[in-house]
Design a protein around this motif. Structure first.
Motif, short mmCIF file in Angstrom:
data_model
loop_
_atom_site.label_atom_id
_atom_site.label_comp_id
_atom_site.label_asym_id
_atom_site.label_seq_id
_atom_site.Cartn_x
_atom_site.Cartn_y
_atom_site.Cartn_z
N LYS A 99 0.66 -1.13 0.03
CA LYS A 99 -0.10 0.10 0.11
C LYS A 99 1.03 1.23 0.14
O LYS A 99 1.86 1.46 0.68
CB LYS A 99 -0.95 -0.12 1.35
CG LYS A 99 -1.96 -1.05 1.31
CD LYS A 99 -3.01 -1.05 2.49
CE LYS A 99 -3.82 -2.42 2.45
NZ LYS A 99 -4.65 -2.21 3.59
N GLY A 100 0.54 2.24 -0.87
CA GLY A 100 1.28 3.34 -0.88
C GLY A 100 2.41 3.30 -1.65
O GLY A 100 2.89 2.46 -1.97
N PRO A 101 3.06 4.50 -1.74
CA PRO A 101 4.25 4.52 -2.63
C PRO A 101 5.45 3.90 -1.72
O PRO A 101 5.45 4.07 -0.64
CB PRO A 101 4.75 6.14 -2.61
CG PRO A 101 4.08 6.70 -1.66
CD PRO A 101 2.57 5.72 -1.26
N PHE A 102 6.56 3.53 -2.37
CA PHE A 102 7.58 2.65 -1.71
C PHE A 102 8.47 4.01 -1.09
O PHE A 102 8.90 4.89 -1.56
CB PHE A 102 8.47 2.15 -2.95
CG PHE A 102 9.80 1.53 -2.30
CD1 PHE A 102 9.94 0.32 -1.64
CD2 PHE A 102 10.96 2.38 -2.17
CE1 PHE A 102 10.97 -0.37 -1.23
CE2 PHE A 102 12.26 1.87 -1.61
CZ PHE A 102 12.12 0.47 -1.14
N GLN A 103 8.73 3.70 0.20
CA GLN A 103 9.27 4.55 1.06
C GLN A 103 10.22 3.94 2.11
O GLN A 103 9.93 2.89 2.67
CB GLN A 103 8.43 5.60 1.88
CG GLN A 103 7.65 6.69 0.92
CD GLN A 103 6.95 7.59 1.77
OE1 GLN A 103 6.50 7.30 2.70
NE2 GLN A 103 6.36 8.64 1.16
N LEU A 114 8.91 5.22 -11.52
CA LEU A 114 8.15 5.33 -10.20
C LEU A 114 8.51 6.82 -9.92
O LEU A 114 7.81 7.47 -9.03
CB LEU A 114 8.33 4.39 -9.31
CG LEU A 114 7.96 3.29 -9.50
CD1 LEU A 114 8.16 2.01 -8.58
CD2 LEU A 114 6.40 2.98 -9.85
N SER A 115 9.32 7.65 -10.40
CA SER A 115 9.84 9.07 -10.13
C SER A 115 10.08 9.21 -8.79
O SER A 115 9.43 10.07 -8.03
CB SER A 115 8.39 9.74 -10.75
OG SER A 115 8.13 9.94 -11.81
N PRO A 116 11.13 8.57 -8.24
CA PRO A 116 11.45 8.76 -6.85
C PRO A 116 12.22 10.03 -6.60
O PRO A 116 12.63 10.64 -7.37
CB PRO A 116 12.42 7.41 -6.35
CG PRO A 116 13.11 7.24 -7.81
CD PRO A 116 11.91 7.48 -8.84
N GLN A 117 12.24 10.28 -5.40
CA GLN A 117 13.05 11.28 -4.60
C GLN A 117 14.28 10.85 -3.67
O GLN A 117 13.77 9.91 -3.09
CB GLN A 117 12.18 12.31 -4.28
CG GLN A 117 11.53 13.18 -5.23
CD GLN A 117 12.17 13.84 -6.29
OE1 GLN A 117 13.13 14.34 -6.33
NE2 GLN A 117 11.48 13.90 -7.49
N GLY A 118 15.27 11.33 -3.61
CA GLY A 118 16.39 10.98 -2.75
C GLY A 118 16.32 12.09 -1.70
O GLY A 118 16.25 13.33 -2.05
N PRO A 123 7.31 8.39 -4.00
CA PRO A 123 8.23 7.20 -3.58
C PRO A 123 9.69 8.06 -3.12
O PRO A 123 9.93 9.12 -3.63
CB PRO A 123 8.75 6.58 -4.64
CG PRO A 123 7.68 6.69 -5.81
CD PRO A 123 6.90 7.95 -5.14
N VAL A 124 10.06 7.58 -1.89
CA VAL A 124 11.46 8.66 -1.47
C VAL A 124 12.36 7.22 -0.82
O VAL A 124 11.96 6.24 -0.09
CB VAL A 124 11.02 9.44 -0.30
CG1 VAL A 124 12.00 9.82 0.29
CG2 VAL A 124 9.87 10.45 -0.95
N VAL A 125 13.45 7.71 -1.10
CA VAL A 125 14.62 6.83 -0.09
C VAL A 125 15.15 8.01 0.50
O VAL A 125 16.00 9.01 0.14
CB VAL A 125 15.67 6.10 -1.25
CG1 VAL A 125 16.87 5.69 -0.22
CG2 VAL A 125 14.81 5.27 -2.11
#
Length: 232
Positions: free
Chosen positions: A4-8, A36-40, A111-113
């Motif tokens: 569920k929800g974006p990968f974080q 998925l257009s993530p952000q760091g 999505p955030v790392v």
């Protein structure tokens, strides 16, 4: 990982120099490959040769293929190669906690790392450590640790600290820091998995070539990702 929800996820380590940024970049590149257009997000970075070009933040931004400004991805930057809280104290400054939370608010819906600085008890201001940041963001943790001798103590202490705060650990990633394979590696991975009931990934092999090292981190971390982000 939950579907569920974006990968974080929050990437932290048992120590400095264990491969946190390499792990973060590997995850971000896999997510970017999947569209998925993530952000760091690295809210605190010290040891910056240039305050306008913090190297870890820029590496993460490039891996994510992001165009967001450095100020949004890394609001607190310091030249001194010290714990962020110590670097700020030398300057007579107090990093603004609200600035950190505001930066996170702008990123937290996708999505955030996120990545810390050093280990869990590294100070980020006069009152808080990295573990307090993880608790505030309420993200599951990837703990990066050295594969060889000494990792049982460092990894165990870190996992117990996270458990004491009720924080979720998605996995431990073991990484080789020298070309020589340590004979304790296999036992270390098995003991950590059994004693702490946590998935153990790796060990990521030591490779001098940066591209091959990046590929090795990607392969080790692929199981953490949503199925649609695991494509080769």
């Amino acid at each position: 990982m939950p579907s569920k929800g974006p990968f974080q996820i929050f990437v932290t380590g048992t120590d400095t120099g264990v491969g946190k940024t390499q792990a973060s970049c590997a995850l971000l590149s896999l997510l970017a490959d999947a569209g998925l257009s993530p952000q760091g997000f690295k809210p605190y970075e010290s040891g910056c040769a240039s305050l306008s070009a913090p190297s870890d933040t820029l590496a993460m931004r490039a891996a994510a293929r992001s165009t967001l400004p450095v100020e949004q991805l890394c609001p607190h930057r310091f030249r001194a190669p010290l714990a962020p809280g110590v670097a700020a104290r030398r300057l007579g400054r107090e990093p603004d906690w609200k600035t950190t939370l505001d930066a996170w608010e702008r990123l937290r819906h996708g999505p955030v790392v996120a990545e810390g600085a050093g280990g869990l008890l590294v100070p980020i201001d006069s009152q808080r450590d990295i573990i307090d940041l993880i608790a505030a963001l309420q993200l599951p943790v990837l703990l990066v640790a050295r594969a060889g001798l000494g990792t049982l103590n460092h990894t165990g202490l870190s996992l117990r600290a996270l458990a004491d705060r009720g924080l979720t650990v998605s996995a431990v990633l073991l990484s080789r820091s020298t070309p020589t394979r340590d004979p304790s590696e296999r036992d270390n991975a098995a003991l950590i998995a059994e004693r702490y009931r946590v998935p153990v990934l790796g060990p990521v092999t030591y490779l001098r070539d940066a591209r091959r090292r990046h590929a090795a981190f990607r392969e080790a971390l692929r199981p953490l990702l949503p199925h649609r982000a695991r494509g080769r």
